[in-house]
Design a protein around this motif. Structure first.
Motif, short mmCIF file in Angstrom:
data_model
loop_
_atom_site.label_atom_id
_atom_site.label_comp_id
_atom_site.label_asym_id
_atom_site.label_seq_id
_atom_site.Cartn_x
_atom_site.Cartn_y
_atom_site.Cartn_z
N PHE A 14 80.54 21.56 -2.09
CA PHE A 14 79.10 21.65 -2.32
C PHE A 14 78.61 22.75 -1.40
CE2 PHE A 14 80.04 17.17 -3.28
CZ PHE A 14 79.51 17.07 -4.54
N VAL A 17 80.06 23.02 2.10
CA VAL A 17 80.72 21.75 2.48
C VAL A 17 81.89 21.46 1.53
CG1 VAL A 17 80.39 19.24 2.66
CG2 VAL A 17 78.57 20.79 3.36
N ALA A 19 83.73 18.62 0.27
CA ALA A 19 83.67 17.15 0.25
C ALA A 19 85.05 16.55 0.03
CB ALA A 19 82.69 16.68 -0.82
N PRO A 38 84.71 7.68 7.71
CA PRO A 38 83.36 7.83 8.30
C PRO A 38 82.33 8.28 7.27
CG PRO A 38 85.01 9.12 9.52
CD PRO A 38 85.68 8.60 8.29
N ASN A 39 81.06 8.18 7.62
CA ASN A 39 79.99 8.68 6.75
C ASN A 39 80.24 10.15 6.44
OD1 ASN A 39 78.04 6.62 8.73
ND2 ASN A 39 78.13 6.34 6.53
N GLY A 40 80.06 10.52 5.18
CA GLY A 40 80.21 11.92 4.79
C GLY A 40 81.65 12.38 4.67
N SER A 41 82.62 11.44 4.62
CA SER A 41 84.03 11.85 4.58
C SER A 41 84.53 12.15 3.17
CB SER A 41 84.91 10.79 5.24
OG SER A 41 84.72 9.54 4.63
N GLY A 42 83.69 11.87 2.13
CA GLY A 42 84.09 12.26 0.77
C GLY A 42 84.40 11.09 -0.15
N LYS A 43 84.17 9.84 0.31
CA LYS A 43 84.54 8.67 -0.50
C LYS A 43 83.74 8.63 -1.83
CE LYS A 43 83.26 5.81 2.79
NZ LYS A 43 82.65 6.83 3.70
N THR A 44 82.43 8.72 -1.72
CA THR A 44 81.62 8.68 -2.94
C THR A 44 81.87 9.91 -3.80
OG1 THR A 44 79.91 7.32 -1.90
CG2 THR A 44 79.23 8.58 -3.82
N SER A 45 82.12 11.06 -3.15
CA SER A 45 82.43 12.27 -3.93
C SER A 45 83.68 12.06 -4.78
CB SER A 45 82.63 13.47 -3.01
OG SER A 45 81.46 13.73 -2.29
N TYR A 54 80.75 14.55 -11.33
CA TYR A 54 80.93 15.93 -10.86
C TYR A 54 82.29 16.43 -11.32
CZ TYR A 54 77.02 15.27 -7.64
OH TYR A 54 75.79 15.03 -7.11
N GLN A 86 76.59 3.29 -4.93
CA GLN A 86 76.27 2.87 -3.57
C GLN A 86 74.88 2.19 -3.56
OE1 GLN A 86 77.58 5.98 -1.05
NE2 GLN A 86 76.70 5.10 0.79
N GLU A 173 80.78 0.50 -2.04
CA GLU A 173 80.05 -0.34 -1.08
C GLU A 173 79.38 -1.56 -1.73
OE1 GLU A 173 78.07 1.44 2.19
OE2 GLU A 173 79.06 3.36 1.96
N HIS A 205 82.39 -0.13 4.17
CA HIS A 205 82.43 0.00 5.63
C HIS A 205 82.69 -1.36 6.28
CE1 HIS A 205 81.27 4.19 6.02
NE2 HIS A 205 80.35 4.01 5.09
N1 LIG Z 1 75.44 16.36 -4.58
C1 LIG Z 1 75.72 16.84 -3.38
N2 LIG Z 1 75.17 18.00 -2.96
C2 LIG Z 1 75.45 18.52 -1.72
N3 LIG Z 1 76.30 17.94 -0.85
C3 LIG Z 1 76.88 16.79 -1.23
C4 LIG Z 1 76.63 16.18 -2.50
N4 LIG Z 1 77.37 15.04 -2.59
C5 LIG Z 1 78.03 14.94 -1.43
N5 LIG Z 1 77.75 15.97 -0.62
C6 LIG Z 1 78.30 16.21 0.74
O1 LIG Z 1 79.69 15.95 0.66
C7 LIG Z 1 80.13 15.28 1.85
C8 LIG Z 1 80.76 13.97 1.46
O2 LIG Z 1 79.75 13.08 1.02
P1 LIG Z 1 80.05 11.66 0.38
O3 LIG Z 1 78.77 11.14 -0.15
O4 LIG Z 1 81.19 11.78 -0.56
O5 LIG Z 1 80.51 10.82 1.68
P2 LIG Z 1 80.85 9.29 1.86
O6 LIG Z 1 82.21 9.22 2.45
O7 LIG Z 1 80.61 8.56 0.59
O8 LIG Z 1 79.81 8.82 2.98
P3 LIG Z 1 79.04 7.43 3.20
O9 LIG Z 1 80.01 6.50 3.88
O10 LIG Z 1 77.89 7.78 4.09
O11 LIG Z 1 78.58 6.92 1.85
C9 LIG Z 1 78.89 15.13 2.74
O12 LIG Z 1 78.86 16.21 3.64
C10 LIG Z 1 77.75 15.22 1.76
O13 LIG Z 1 76.58 15.71 2.37
#
Ligand SMILES: Nc1ncnc2c1ncn2[C@@H]1O[C@H](COP(=O)(O)OP(=O)(O)OP(=O)(O)O)[C@@H](O)[C@H]1O
Ligand SMILES: [Mg+2]
Length: 250
Positions: A14, A17, A19, A38-45, A54, A86, A173, A205
């Motif tokens: 992104f 970044v 992801a 951790p938060n932002g580690s890419g799980k939801t991506s 995506y 989520q 989650e 988490h």
């Molecule tokens: N649509 C998007 N546009 C821009 N950046 C994105 C987008 N989706 C995810 N990101 C970025 O990709 C990285 C991974 O995000 P993601 O949501 O996958 O994390 P996560 O592991 O699910 O975190 P959490 O535990 O907080 O839910 C983060 O830096 C996030 O800001």
């Protein structure tokens, strides 16, 4: 045994970044995997790419041998993959019953719906009411989801997933915002109603839910898979404890 899901080299950026940075992961039929990090580690991506929300920048996603990477969400749903979000995404203006019906039809084509006979409609009603009854929600079939407790809303969401008859379920989650007692309850509900006969990936988490449901855990950090294996070994791995738990015991 052939893998139900085989992810290789999955990459998604992104802007600046990354992801997901070349993630490899495979899942056997009927296997349950806990995905933590951790938060932002890419799980939801990862879920967003698996469910087609995506497209990946690189890599392959094989579902029962077919590469589904880049397919549209509806086509992936029809291939047997459903996910939760989520943040709950229930249709607030529709009744519980209509929420379930919408979920069944999101995987069906317009043509199939157009040709649905009266007998098929009756059959569908009885199947969906059975599904609500499975979660003790049948008396609230005509209510709006706003009247439900958080656990009931998650139950409805799980019922919605099951209405689409998935083979692979992605839970993002499912215990978000829940107390320990509520987490234990939703964990039992998932064990009883979602896991049997399906491949499942659970992001969470809350470690009690992960350890109750998953014998295997994978860990993401900054888009990279840093561990994958038996739950206890992964949770005891010093690298995982350092990156995720700040070396606290878990
Ligand atoms: N649509 C998007 N546009 C821009 N950046 C994105 C987008 N989706 C995810 N990101 C970025 O990709 C990285 C991974 O995000 P993601 O949501 O996958 O994390 P996560 O592991 O699910 O975190 P959490 O535990 O907080 O839910 C983060 O830096 C996030 O800001
Ligand atoms: Mg997330």
């Amino acid at each position: 045994m052939a893998a139900a899901l085989e992810i290789s080299g999955l990459t998604r950026r992104f802007g600046g970044v990354t992801a997901l940075a070349g993630v490899d992961l495979s899942l056997l039929p009927g296997e349950v995997l806990g995905l933590i990090g951790p938060n932002g580690s890419g799980k939801t991506s990862l879920f967003n790419v698996l469910s087609g929300h995506y497209a990946p920048d690189a890599g392959a996603v094989r579902l029962d041998g077919r590469d589904i990477a880049g397919w549209a969400p509806r086509r992936i749903a029809r291939a047997g993959v459903t996910r939760s979000f989520q943040n709950l995404r229930l249709l607030k203006r529709l009744s519980l019953y209509e929420n379930l019906r919408a979920a069944t039809h999101s995987a069906a084509s317009g043509r199939e719906l157009f040709w649905q006979s009266r007998a098929a409609k009756r059959r569908e009603r009885s199947q969906l009411m059975d599904l609500l009854a499975l979660f003790g929600l049948e008396d609230k079939a005509d209510d709006a989801p706003g009247a439900l407790t958080l656990v009931e809303m998650r139950q409805l969401e799980i019922a919605r997933l099951l209405a689409a008859r998935p083979r692979l379920v992605l839970l993002d989650e499912p215990a978000a915002g829940m107390t320990p007692a509520e987490t234990a309850r939703i964990s039992r509900i998932i064990a009883e109603h979602v896991l049997p006969g399906r491949s499942v990936i659970v992001i969470e988490h809350k470690m009690p839910l992960i350890t109750a449901l998953c014998r295997r855990i994978a860990v993401l950090q900054a888009g990279v898979k840093i561990a994958d294996g038996p739950a206890r070994a992964v949770l005891d791995d010093p690298l995982v404890r350092q990156s995720y738990f700040g070396s606290r015991p878990c």
